[in-house]
Design a protein around this motif. Structure first.
Motif, PDB file in Angstrom:
ATOM      1  N   THR A  70       0.469  -1.157   0.254  1.00 52.01           N
ATOM      2  CA  THR A  70       0.338  -0.058   0.169  1.00 52.01           C
ATOM      3  C   THR A  70       0.947   1.364  -0.028  1.00 52.01           C
ATOM      4  N   SER A  71       2.194   1.376   0.091  1.00 54.03           N
ATOM      5  CA  SER A  71       2.725   2.440  -0.009  1.00 54.03           C
ATOM      6  C   SER A  71       3.711   2.041  -1.113  1.00 54.03           C
ATOM      7  N   ALA A  72       3.584   1.562  -2.012  1.00 54.38           N
ATOM      8  CA  ALA A  72       4.283   1.460  -2.550  1.00 54.38           C
ATOM      9  C   ALA A  72       4.368   2.522  -4.382  1.00 54.38           C
ATOM     10  N   ILE A  73       2.589   3.213  -4.366  1.00 52.82           N
ATOM     11  CA  ILE A  73       2.816   4.762  -5.089  1.00 52.82           C
ATOM     12  C   ILE A  73       3.183   5.652  -4.031  1.00 52.82           C
ATOM     13  N   PRO A  74       2.437   5.779  -3.229  1.00 50.74           N
ATOM     14  CA  PRO A  74       3.637   6.696  -1.823  1.00 50.74           C
ATOM     15  C   PRO A  74       4.476   6.273  -1.027  1.00 50.74           C
ATOM     16  N   THR A  75       5.566   6.123  -1.745  1.00 48.38           N
ATOM     17  CA  THR A  75       6.633   5.023  -1.796  1.00 48.38           C
ATOM     18  C   THR A  75       7.384   5.363  -0.714  1.00 48.38           C
ATOM     19  N   ASP A  76       7.705   5.012   0.031  1.00 50.33           N
ATOM     20  CA  ASP A  76       9.216   5.184   1.360  1.00 50.33           C
ATOM     21  C   ASP A  76      10.007   4.575   0.661  1.00 50.33           C
ATOM     22  N   HIS A  93       2.658  15.637  -2.383  1.00 53.30           N
ATOM     23  CA  HIS A  93       3.023  15.205  -1.718  1.00 53.30           C
ATOM     24  C   HIS A  93       4.389  14.435  -2.248  1.00 53.30           C
ATOM     25  N   LEU A  94       3.837  13.752  -3.049  1.00 47.89           N
ATOM     26  CA  LEU A  94       4.014  12.172  -2.883  1.00 47.89           C
ATOM     27  C   LEU A  94       6.593  12.829  -3.692  1.00 47.89           C
ATOM     28  N   SER A  95       7.244  12.047  -3.404  1.00 42.08           N
ATOM     29  CA  SER A  95       8.417  11.412  -3.654  1.00 42.08           C
ATOM     30  C   SER A  95       8.402  11.896  -4.941  1.00 42.08           C
ATOM     31  N   ASP A  96       9.074  12.626  -6.059  1.00 42.59           N
ATOM     32  CA  ASP A  96       9.145  12.096  -7.230  1.00 42.59           C
ATOM     33  C   ASP A  96      10.674  11.419  -7.422  1.00 42.59           C
ATOM     34  N   LEU A  97      10.488   9.908  -7.643  1.00 41.16           N
ATOM     35  CA  LEU A  97      11.587   9.564  -7.874  1.00 41.16           C
ATOM     36  C   LEU A  97      12.865   9.685  -8.444  1.00 41.16           C
ATOM     37  N   ARG A  98      12.707  10.263  -9.970  1.00 42.82           N
ATOM     38  CA  ARG A  98      13.868  10.523 -10.560  1.00 42.82           C
ATOM     39  C   ARG A  98      13.710  12.421 -10.101  1.00 42.82           C
ATOM     40  N   GLN A  99      13.668  13.206  -8.744  1.00 46.71           N
ATOM     41  CA  GLN A  99      14.500  14.795  -8.277  1.00 46.71           C
ATOM     42  C   GLN A  99      15.069  14.134  -7.175  1.00 46.71           C
ATOM     43  N   ILE A 100      16.651  14.284  -7.931  1.00 46.94           N
ATOM     44  CA  ILE A 100      18.120  14.058  -7.595  1.00 46.94           C
ATOM     45  C   ILE A 100      18.068  15.669  -6.576  1.00 46.94           C
ATOM     46  N   ASP A 101      17.650  17.021  -7.021  1.00 50.71           N
ATOM     47  CA  ASP A 101      18.219  17.968  -6.384  1.00 50.71           C
ATOM     48  C   ASP A 101      17.164  17.972  -5.178  1.00 50.71           C
ATOM     49  N   ASN A 151       6.164   6.299   6.414  1.00 45.65           N
ATOM     50  CA  ASN A 151       4.905   6.987   5.518  1.00 45.65           C
ATOM     51  C   ASN A 151       4.053   8.008   6.611  1.00 45.65           C
ATOM     52  N   HIS A 152       4.156   7.021   8.036  1.00 41.33           N
ATOM     53  CA  HIS A 152       3.372   7.466   8.893  1.00 41.33           C
ATOM     54  C   HIS A 152       4.658   8.835   9.665  1.00 41.33           C
ATOM     55  N   MET A 153       5.808   9.273   9.544  1.00 42.45           N
ATOM     56  CA  MET A 153       6.376   9.506  10.357  1.00 42.45           C
ATOM     57  C   MET A 153       5.985  11.374  10.002  1.00 42.45           C
ATOM     58  N   THR A 154       6.755  12.192  10.974  1.00 38.93           N
ATOM     59  CA  THR A 154       6.532  12.890  10.587  1.00 38.93           C
ATOM     60  C   THR A 154       7.678  13.938   9.303  1.00 38.93           C
ATOM     61  N   GLY A 155       6.835  14.658   9.191  1.00 37.82           N
ATOM     62  CA  GLY A 155       7.244  14.952   7.651  1.00 37.82           C
ATOM     63  C   GLY A 155       7.525  14.524   6.511  1.00 37.82           C
ATOM     64  N   HIS A 156       6.840  13.149   6.568  1.00 39.36           N
ATOM     65  CA  HIS A 156       6.406  12.282   5.435  1.00 39.36           C
ATOM     66  C   HIS A 156       4.445  11.953   5.134  1.00 39.36           C
ATOM     67  N   GLN A 199      17.113  20.292  -3.340  1.00 40.46           N
ATOM     68  CA  GLN A 199      16.546  21.699  -3.468  1.00 40.46           C
ATOM     69  C   GLN A 199      14.946  21.886  -4.084  1.00 40.46           C
ATOM     70  N   GLN A 200      14.877  20.812  -4.786  1.00 36.61           N
ATOM     71  CA  GLN A 200      13.499  20.809  -5.541  1.00 36.61           C
ATOM     72  C   GLN A 200      12.331  20.641  -4.690  1.00 36.61           C
ATOM     73  N   ARG A 201      11.211  20.414  -5.306  1.00 34.98           N
ATOM     74  CA  ARG A 201       9.862  20.302  -4.917  1.00 34.98           C
ATOM     75  C   ARG A 201       9.717  18.551  -5.624  1.00 34.98           C
ATOM     76  N   GLY A 202       9.434  17.547  -4.665  1.00 34.31           N
ATOM     77  CA  GLY A 202       9.559  16.371  -5.182  1.00 34.31           C
ATOM     78  C   GLY A 202      10.838  15.832  -4.978  1.00 34.31           C
ATOM     79  N   PHE A 203      11.316  16.014  -4.224  1.00 38.22           N
ATOM     80  CA  PHE A 203      12.672  15.407  -3.593  1.00 38.22           C
ATOM     81  C   PHE A 203      12.775  14.252  -2.461  1.00 38.22           C
ATOM     82  N   GLY A 204      11.740  14.975  -1.093  1.00 34.07           N
ATOM     83  CA  GLY A 204      10.837  13.601  -0.302  1.00 34.07           C
ATOM     84  C   GLY A 204       9.661  14.467  -0.247  1.00 34.07           C
ATOM     85  N   GLN A 205       9.025  13.536   0.538  1.00 36.71           N
ATOM     86  CA  GLN A 205       7.450  13.763   0.781  1.00 36.71           C
ATOM     87  C   GLN A 205       7.722  14.520   1.433  1.00 36.71           C
TER      88      GLN A 205
END
Length: 795
Positions: free
Chosen positions: A260-266, A364-372, A521-526, A374-380
């Motif tokens: 169930t976390s495959a799409i909002p991937t951790d 709010h998801l992490s973009d797996l292709r975003q590796i910067d 996925n339930h952690m603070t900031g996720h 400083q950019q939106r989508g780096f993390g959840q």
């Protein structure tokens, strides 16, 4: 059922809450993973659907052209089943104006104590979005107003075929698989496909299984048992070739399990079973947990800050206020992560299946292709319940009716399905007044397992298992001798004991595959921060686990053993017991054959085909379930006899890095380079988890820091791994940066030469053996093991 239970059941079976767009367009185009709904639902393979995909066929639907089917050919239904409601719905394919059947939904009366009453101010039922059945229970279809029939026929040849739509476009590189029109927004299919919660939870009734699983009747079906045959993972990647990274990472869950976390991937390889929702009224709750959440109020008073209190426009006193307060809650999900209340846990299921994706959570998801970084989508980032309530009417439509769904959970449909009752039903099929009593069951079991086996098994269970698998207060206090595990609540007729305490146990104590316990996925900031309690997040980590365990991670809740006879295989990932297989007629859908699991424990390489144990063919009959239960119990109690199971990459995966150009011909062009991930390194198989758990973003960031800020990186690595390991990692990262200069293809070779970086240093979870652990009971005598198996069969 009463009025509220019936309303909840209809919602559970039919409501998609607007996720049809997600499953048809958003998932494909935003996540880049393709579902081929025609492959899954094509009507000419209706008879093979259960064995291929574990899907439960809708008894009310039919294949066009079959006897008594209102549709006479597949062109009328665009290749899909004909189902009730299609006589109107099909007329709106390619045009607007369709009125969803949910608009005719009859609401149950508003509960008298509802804070938002007494007037009925619920969101329009139209926003539940029912559509019509696809022929698969829980999967619904809607007319696509953007469908162009003429363009469809030019592409496919006739309306009833999708062969052109899912035909591959040749790839730029010979090593990587092709994409198809499934990802092409210029071609619209005739239907939008949505899913209801029932798509995973509707299943065959263990008390009354169908004679033919491909042709069930309504009396063979229950909505809360959980479908232990469902291949949700394979459905989600049904449009992807098997040599794609997405297929190799998604299609790893066993039948009856779903990540169930495959799409909002951790970035964790952590599928879990689809739970049986049984005897929920007796499920343990936990008082005085600190919960920060939105609660119903009738006014906001002077508080005008919408981040703390909000009143729905046009409504009278329909407001919510966010506050921290003690609550009595369940611990839901495998590690107890959903812990702010049962209603909210139900609501979150709808986000797992795509509801309100664009309005509320995709960004709010992490973009797996975003590796910067400083950019939106780096993390959840945390999903915001208040914002979603304001902006998504489908959210409000479900939220306003959550008490009805919970009432359905408490209804008779969620009562236990005992082996005694199942066998009595079998006898009554030929002898209507037949009886099969508890004593009859005991006599049968003791004939099989030995004299006095059930009574002896009760003593073993009390002394060995009850401290975790009993909900009675005496068990929590360590008083097992006098416990009655079969005690009946005279008021409800249910067992008093839920046979599980839902308390958290450190994963190192259980010893099972720990990746699911490290779910974050339930952690603070996720992403799902707002669905975890503060009490949960304050839980101390397991000191015996090498991976980070902060924020409440590193534990499993103790599950219920109710009706264990009907729900094998075991463990949170269905890995303990024989591997299940459907053996469908169409070899392309034989997923077990594509991904065997048994390995040599030393080399983590697949055993040769001749040494792979036979799979257990789908058999939902009473005796089929019971036979699978016994085989799984033997593995549970005899860990030394288990053959290790690991999900490996089944073939090399080639990735293309760079822009792709397609001029409309049969071939696309790549401006960039290719990377190949091998399925074997140094004679050892590469696990799906190795790729799925690889923290590639942290690795890339550290690789850059090795060049730009080596002293800062050295301090960080020392803190994370200790001085010696930190120094080794830093040295290797520096060498790799030199190897990559002007040669980006060298990255895989660099990692292949240093596999510890992927498997240990930059991995969310380093566990490999999926059927390991839970060794409780292995020291029992053979007679005592048989006695325990006999006793557990009475639940």
């Amino acid at each position: 059922m009463n009025e509220s239970e019936c309303a909840g059941r209809l919602i559970w079976f039919k409501a998609t809450a607007g996720n049809d767009r997600f499953h048809t367009s958003v998932f494909q185009q935003r996540v880049g993973v393709l579902i081929d709904w025609y492959r899954v639902l094509r009507s000419d393979q209706r008879g093979d659907r259960f064995r291929a995909w574990g899907i439960i066929n809708d008894p009310a639907c039919c294949t066009p052209g079959s006897p008594d089917c209102p549709a006479k050919n597949l062109d009328e239904t665009y290749g899909m089943d004909w189902c009730p409601g299609d006589e109107e719905m099909l007329g709106y394919v390619g045009r607007s104006g369709y009125t969803d059947p949910a608009c005719d939904f009859r609401d149950a009366l508003l509960k008298e104590d509802d804070v938002h009453g007494p007037a009925d101010q619920r969101q329009s039922a139209c926003d539940l979005k029912f559509g019509t059945s696809t022929g698969a229970l829980g999967i619904r279809k809607f007319p696509n107003p953007r469908f162009d029939k003429a363009a469809w026929q030019r592409l496919n040849g006739n309306p009833g075929s999708w062969e052109g739509y899912n035909r591959p476009i040749a790839a730029a590189g010979a090593g990587e698989a092709a994409r198809s029109h499934l990802q092409d927004g210029a071609i619209e299919p005739p239907f939008l496909i949505g899913t209801a919660c029932g798509s995973c939870h509707i299943a065959f009734d263990p008390l009354n299984p169908p004679a033919d699983p491909a042709n069930p009747k309504w009396e063979n079906i229950k909505g809360l048992v959980g479908n232990q045959y469902s291949r949700i993972s394979e459905i989600m990647v049904s449009g992807m070739p098997s040599n794609t990274l997405e297929w190799q990472m998604f299609a790893h869950a066993r039948p009856g399990a779903s990540d169930t976390s495959a799409i909002p991937t951790d970035q964790l390889n952590n599928p879990g079973t689809i739970n049986a929702l049984i005897n929920i009224a007796k499920r343990p709750t936990f008082a005085d947990e600190q919960v920060l959440k939105w609660r119903k109020v009738d006014a906001c008073g002077d508080d005008r800050d919408e981040t703390r209190c909000w009143c729905e426009p046009g409504r009278d006193g329909k407001c919510w206020k966010k506050s921290l307060a003690p609550e009595t809650v369940h611990h839901i999900l495998k590690g107890g992560e959903d812990s702010i209340g049962a209603l909210e846990a139900i609501q979150r299921v709808y986000f797992n299946i795509g509801s309100c994706s664009e309005q509320c959570w995709m960004n709010h998801l992490s973009d797996l292709r975003q590796i910067d970084p400083q950019q939106r989508g780096f993390g959840q980032t945390p999903f915001n319940i208040g914002q979603c309530r304001r902006d998504c009417p489908n959210f409000r439509a479900i939220e306003d009716r959550l008490p009805n769904i919970l009432d359905f959970f408490m209804s008779a449909e969620a009562h236990v399905t005992d082996l005694r009752a199942a066998r009595e039903n079998q006898l009554r099929a030929t002898t209507p007044d037949a009886r099969y009593t508890e004593q009859d069951l005991i006599d049968t079991l003791e004939h099989e397992f030995g004299d006095n086996a059930v009574a002896r098994g009760r003593e073993i269970f009390a002394n060995t298992c009850a401290r975790c698998h009993s909900s009675q207060p005496e068990a929590a206090a360590g008083q097992f001798a006098s416990l009655d595990f079969h005690k009946i609540d005279l008021g409800s007729g249910m067992r008093e004991d839920w046979l599980g305490n839902d308390r958290s146990t450190p994963v190192s104590e259980v010893g099972t595959f720990r990746c699911r316990a490290l779910h974050s996925n339930h952690m603070t900031g996720h992403i799902w921060q707002e669905y975890g309690s503060e009490t949960l997040r304050a839980q101390p980590p397991d000191p015996n686990v090498r991976e980070p365990g902060d924020g409440g991670r590193g534990h499993y809740r103790n599950i219920s053993l109710l009706n264990l006879w009907a729900h094998a295989p075991f463990l949170h990932n269905n890995a303990l017991g024989p591997e299940l297989c459907g053996k469908p007629q169409h070899a392309a859908n034989d997923f077990y054959a594509m991904r065997p699991r048994y390995v040599d424990g030393s080399s983590v390489k697949l055993l040769p085909a001749g040494q792979q144990p036979a799979c257990f063919e789908y058999d939902p009959s009473v005796e089929g379930r019971y036979r699978l239960y016994k085989m799984s119990m033997q593995e549970l109690l005899n860990p030394a006899q288990r053959i290790p199971k690991v999900t490996l990459l089944s073939e090399d995966v080639t990735l293309r890095i760079g822009p792709r150009l397609w001029d409309g011909t049969a071939k696309e062009r790549l401006l960039g380079f290719e990377l190949t991930i091998p399925s074997e390194i140094d004679g050892r198989g590469v696990t799906a988890g190795t790729i799925g758990n690889f923290q590639h973003k942290r690795f890339i960031v550290d690789l850059v820091r090795a060049k730009t800020a080596p002293q800062e990186l050295e301090a960080s690595l020392t803190q994370r791994f200790g001085k010696d390991t930190g120094a080794k990692v830093l040295a290797d990262l520096k060498v790799i940066t030199g190897e990559l200069v002007g040669k980006p293809n060298a990255l895989v070779a660099a990692l292949k030469a240093r596999p510890y970086l992927i498997k240990q240093i930059y991995s969310s979870c380093t566990a490999e053996i999926e059927n390991d652990g839970h060794r409780f009971g292995e020291d029992l005598s053979e007679a005592d093991k048989k006695a325990l198996i006999a006793f557990l069969a009475t639940f």
